[in-house]
Design a protein around this motif. Sequence first.
Motif, short mmCIF file in Angstrom:
data_model
loop_
_atom_site.label_atom_id
_atom_site.label_comp_id
_atom_site.label_asym_id
_atom_site.label_seq_id
_atom_site.Cartn_x
_atom_site.Cartn_y
_atom_site.Cartn_z
N UNK A 74 0.80 -1.22 0.00
CA UNK A 74 0.00 0.00 0.00
C UNK A 74 0.84 1.28 0.00
N UNK A 75 2.09 1.17 0.39
CA UNK A 75 2.95 2.36 0.47
C UNK A 75 4.01 2.28 -0.62
N UNK A 76 3.99 3.27 -1.55
CA UNK A 76 4.96 3.24 -2.64
C UNK A 76 5.16 4.66 -3.14
N UNK A 96 3.25 -2.94 -15.13
CA UNK A 96 3.25 -4.38 -14.91
C UNK A 96 4.58 -4.97 -15.38
N UNK A 97 5.12 -5.93 -14.62
CA UNK A 97 6.35 -6.61 -15.00
C UNK A 97 6.02 -7.57 -16.13
N UNK A 143 10.21 -11.40 -8.08
CA UNK A 143 8.84 -10.93 -8.35
C UNK A 143 8.23 -11.73 -9.50
N UNK A 144 7.02 -12.20 -9.29
CA UNK A 144 6.32 -12.97 -10.31
C UNK A 144 6.01 -12.10 -11.52
N UNK A 145 6.17 -12.69 -12.72
CA UNK A 145 5.81 -11.96 -13.93
C UNK A 145 4.36 -11.51 -13.88
N UNK A 146 4.08 -10.39 -14.54
CA UNK A 146 2.74 -9.81 -14.69
C UNK A 146 2.24 -9.14 -13.41
N UNK A 200 7.09 -4.80 -5.53
CA UNK A 200 5.81 -5.35 -6.00
C UNK A 200 4.65 -4.68 -5.26
N UNK A 201 3.58 -4.41 -5.99
CA UNK A 201 2.40 -3.78 -5.40
C UNK A 201 1.24 -4.77 -5.29
#
Length: 737
Positions: A74-76, A96-97, A143-146, A200-201
């Motif tokens: 939530x914090x970015x 998006x990754x 981090x997972x793709x997408x 990652x969000x």
Amino acid sequence: MALPQASLRRLGAVGQRQLGGLRVPLRPQLLHLGRFQVCTRLTHSAAQSKAAEGVTPDQKAVGQQLREEWSRYNSFPKPSGARDFKEGQTVTVHGFLARKRIKSSKLAFADIQIDNGPAVQITSSFQEPDSPGHAANQALRSIALYSPVSVTGTVARLHFDTQTGQAQSPCVDHENASSRPGSFPEHVFRIDLDLQSIQPLNVFPKDIIVSKGVQFPPSARHLQVRFSDPLRTRLLVRPQIAFRLRQSLNDLAFTEVETPVLFKSTPEGAREFLVPTRRPGLAYALPQSPQQYKQMLMASGIRGYYQFARCFRDEDLRADRQPEFTQLDLEMSFATGEDVMRTVESIISDLAVFLDSDFCVVDEGEETYLAPRKSLKAKNREDSAPGSRYMMPPFPRMSYEEVMTRFGIDKPDLRIPFELHRVDHILPRSFVSMITHLENPIVEGFRFRPSSGEGSEVSMSGFVDELMRTLPPALAQNPDGAPVALVVDSSKPLRGLSPLGFEGAGALESGEAPGFGDLEDGDVVVFQARQDKSFQGGSTALGTFRNLVYQAAVSKGLLPKDRSFKFLWVTNFPMFTPDNETDPGQGGQAGFSATHHPFTAPLTDEDVELLATDPLKARADHYDLVVNGVELGGGSRRIHVARMQEYVMREILKMTDAGVAQFSHLLEALRAGCPPHAGFALGFDRLVAVLTYTDSVRDVIAFPKSMKGEDLTVKSPGRVTKEQLETYHLTTFPGKN
């Protein structure tokens, strides 16, 4: 005034404690309020204590985990603005990754997908373990793709689109740059970043499998949009098209007015959706169009009106129809149909100039679509000279009678290089009796000649055989007879035209019928019979088959793809059309209904006289805008005199008194000195679909309905509960589900 001691004693000890033990005069209602507040606070405190006593260590642990996870996503940091994108400067982007490429233990690349923005490629490398670069590299790998991410890095390079006239430059601090967060510099189609950190969000789940060309079901529309470049791009282009049209109309001094969506049931010509109310026996109807409201606006003194209107029609669905749709609706007072057509041409040409300057055509496998020139996809574009894809005004005009004669359809595709010609006068009776049971039919035909090129090796006999085997039922089972196709072939008797006999083949090749002279091997000659009567409806069987041949020929490479847009006005429609089993019409007893709607004016004084003598021969001042075989919209000059309008409804259409009374609001508006007016409704969904190279309006609507009128994403319509039925005084009857 002091209260008597007896009254104070009756208020009780609580009142005294509330006052700190002071016996002072108080109004009883104030003391009562204070007591209530004290009791409330005590009760709330007790509830907190009781709740705290019941919390287990496991619940506390779960709460802490939820808090930590929420805090992590939530914090970015905020994204950077266009002015920040200078080589060597630190910026933050959100997206998006989309893709990762691991080159070694210390080097990785990744792409960030950003809609309405340039492509972003990040490079992650490090030299020392446990360094910030090492931490960023590990984070990127994990981090997972997408997944949605926030990326912070140093601008390594900006890639400019030199075709726009902007040279590459290390600085983008030009006059159009912006400091708005999330904006990007103009003319930049790719940004290279050296990764500093990535966060990652949210997490893309492992159970959703994504592969090249993956097809997600309609229930996962959000994934269809996310992973289909053509679909997502069309949804991004749509609001930009709307903005340009709105801008053009504002420049022409039109006023945007919103009309109600909760209307009432009136027989305009299509089936309606009803909205029940809690008042027994009363219901709203969703508007088929804002037609009646906008005519009343003309009577109210609004000179020029427009709106992007939501419309609703309960009709059979096709690729270019939805039960709810958007139309660009406009009306002009003190105007004729000529004024409206010129206005529509003006806004369409403005739009064409905008699309040519900001978008280009992209071919991606079987898909063709528009992409912003600033996007990476634009690098594989098929460019054309500015304006070459669009026909500029004035658009050609043809009457309904002419287009039905030449093309067999009232929305002809002018890209098709062959027309229909009447040939029954040169055909032997023996051949005519082979293709139809009609006694004295009209026989029409056309000659299709493939172009040399990609599909030149295709067997024309095989092409025709496949086409005839896959005819739609309406053509294959046509009661007037199916189409007949012959392939010209010099190796066969009479060059493949033997069914015509010597006389018929000779007459055809000699040019006695236009369009058939100079036949060559590989030409396909098509014939179709129809009844000898005036044109009615939107197409003949041969007109439909002509379109089918063209589409099949293009798909097989026998004709080139033509990405141009050829506009056409079709005018002088019949004012009335015989009733059919599909459209409800106006519910009158005349046996026919209004072709457009019952508010359309006659074309000439002679047509006004025909209203009284032969209404089916009367022509309307009605005009349709057609492009590439698609009807984009229609309009007309309206009946602005109340007496004439009521005459058409009551005496021509034979509507009942109750039916006419449903339009009393409109008749009153016309009676109040309504000026002459005309208007137009542009099917906005169809327009966007055509201009972005798709045959289905579902490709330009975020959450479309299926062919059954269902929203498969949210599973609507839903069943009505017993409680809802009772609330709206409804009941159900046994029937098909």
